[in-house]
Design a protein around this motif. Structure first.
Motif, PDB file in Angstrom:
ATOM      1  N   VAL A   1       0.835  -1.197   0.000  1.00  6.48           N
ATOM      2  CA  VAL A   1       0.000   0.000   0.000  1.00  6.48           C
ATOM      3  C   VAL A   1       0.872   1.251   0.000  1.00  6.48           C
ATOM      4  CG1 VAL A   1      -1.875  -1.146   1.273  1.00  6.48           C
ATOM      5  CG2 VAL A   1      -0.094   0.081   2.528  1.00  6.48           C
ATOM      6  N   THR A   2       0.243   2.380  -0.297  1.00  4.66           N
ATOM      7  CA  THR A   2       0.912   3.662  -0.096  1.00  4.66           C
ATOM      8  C   THR A   2       0.469   4.272   1.233  1.00  4.66           C
ATOM      9  OG1 THR A   2      -0.784   4.750  -1.413  1.00  4.66           O
ATOM     10  CG2 THR A   2       1.263   4.158  -2.532  1.00  4.66           C
ATOM     11  N   ASP A   3      -0.806   4.144   1.559  1.00  2.61           N
ATOM     12  CA  ASP A   3      -1.337   4.652   2.822  1.00  2.61           C
ATOM     13  C   ASP A   3      -1.619   3.493   3.758  1.00  2.61           C
ATOM     14  OD1 ASP A   3      -1.397   7.403   2.029  1.00  2.61           O
ATOM     15  OD2 ASP A   3      -3.156   6.937   0.803  1.00  2.61           O
ATOM     16  N   LEU A   4      -1.077   3.572   4.936  1.00  2.27           N
ATOM     17  CA  LEU A   4      -1.251   2.508   5.912  1.00  2.27           C
ATOM     18  C   LEU A   4      -2.699   2.481   6.394  1.00  2.27           C
ATOM     19  CD1 LEU A   4       0.733   0.473   7.107  1.00  2.27           C
ATOM     20  CD2 LEU A   4       0.957   1.986   9.076  1.00  2.27           C
TER      21      LEU A   4
ATOM     22  N   ILE B   1       3.311  -4.136   3.385  1.00  2.00           N
ATOM     23  CA  ILE B   1       4.434  -3.393   2.818  1.00  2.00           C
ATOM     24  C   ILE B   1       3.906  -2.007   2.468  1.00  2.00           C
ATOM     25  CG2 ILE B   1       6.094  -3.252   0.917  1.00  2.00           C
ATOM     26  CD1 ILE B   1       5.618  -6.380   0.626  1.00  2.00           C
ATOM     27  N   GLN B   2       4.571  -0.972   2.970  1.00  2.00           N
ATOM     28  CA  GLN B   2       4.153   0.402   2.691  1.00  2.00           C
ATOM     29  C   GLN B   2       5.240   1.098   1.881  1.00  2.00           C
ATOM     30  OE1 GLN B   2       4.015   3.060   6.037  1.00  2.00           O
ATOM     31  NE2 GLN B   2       2.466   4.357   5.070  1.00  2.00           N
ATOM     32  N   VAL B   3       4.829   1.751   0.796  1.00  2.00           N
ATOM     33  CA  VAL B   3       5.737   2.441  -0.117  1.00  2.00           C
ATOM     34  C   VAL B   3       5.422   3.924  -0.106  1.00  2.00           C
ATOM     35  CG1 VAL B   3       6.450   2.659  -2.527  1.00  2.00           C
ATOM     36  CG2 VAL B   3       5.871   0.403  -1.604  1.00  2.00           C
ATOM     37  N   GLY B   4       6.464   4.760   0.021  1.00  2.00           N
ATOM     38  CA  GLY B   4       6.254   6.201  -0.020  1.00  2.00           C
ATOM     39  C   GLY B   4       7.455   6.928  -0.603  1.00  2.00           C
TER      40      GLY B   4
END
Length: 126
Positions: free
Chosen positions: A23-26, A37-40
């Motif tokens: 995800v981008t937003d948790l 897995i969080q991507v930013g």
């Protein structure tokens, strides 16, 4: 010329390669759906026809699963720096990847969660 949305590219790539939620937003209910897995993307430059993003990648698990959290973070190192390079994806192509900050444990305000964070320096184009 537009650059690829590096967050969406990595989210799709990590989901496909690991079978884990990326995800981008948790999500608010992260405890109930880990591992995540969080991507930013963090502030970073771009050049002529080539984006040069810095990207934070976090792995979240329950605190009791710290070794699994570390193992998934290490798996993402190999996926990002080896398997992703040069692979044509619908969102674009990553032509280079290096580790700016190696995966490391980060304390979280939620005492039930474990987080490993890494920062990657990429080069990408559409």
């Amino acid at each position: 010329m537009a650059y690829p949305d590096i967050e969406q590219l990595l989210v799709a790539f990590y989901k496909a390669e690991t079978g884990r939620r990326a995800v981008t937003d948790l999500p608010a209910d992260v405890e109930g759906i880990v591992p995540v897995i969080q991507v930013g993307r963090v502030p970073s430059g771009a050049g002529y026809r080539l984006d040069r993003p810095l990207v934070d990648v976090s792995v979240w698990t329950l605190k009791t699963q710290r070794s699994a959290c570390s193992a998934l973070a290490q798996q993402l190192v190999d996926l990002t720096t080896r398997d992703l390079i040069g692979r044509p994806l619908p969102q674009g192509v990553v032509t280079a990847a290096s580790i700016d900050v190696a995966p490391h444990h980060v304390s979280d305000p939620n005492p039930n969660l474990c987080r490993y964070l890494a920062t990657y320096r990429l080069a990408a184009h559409t």
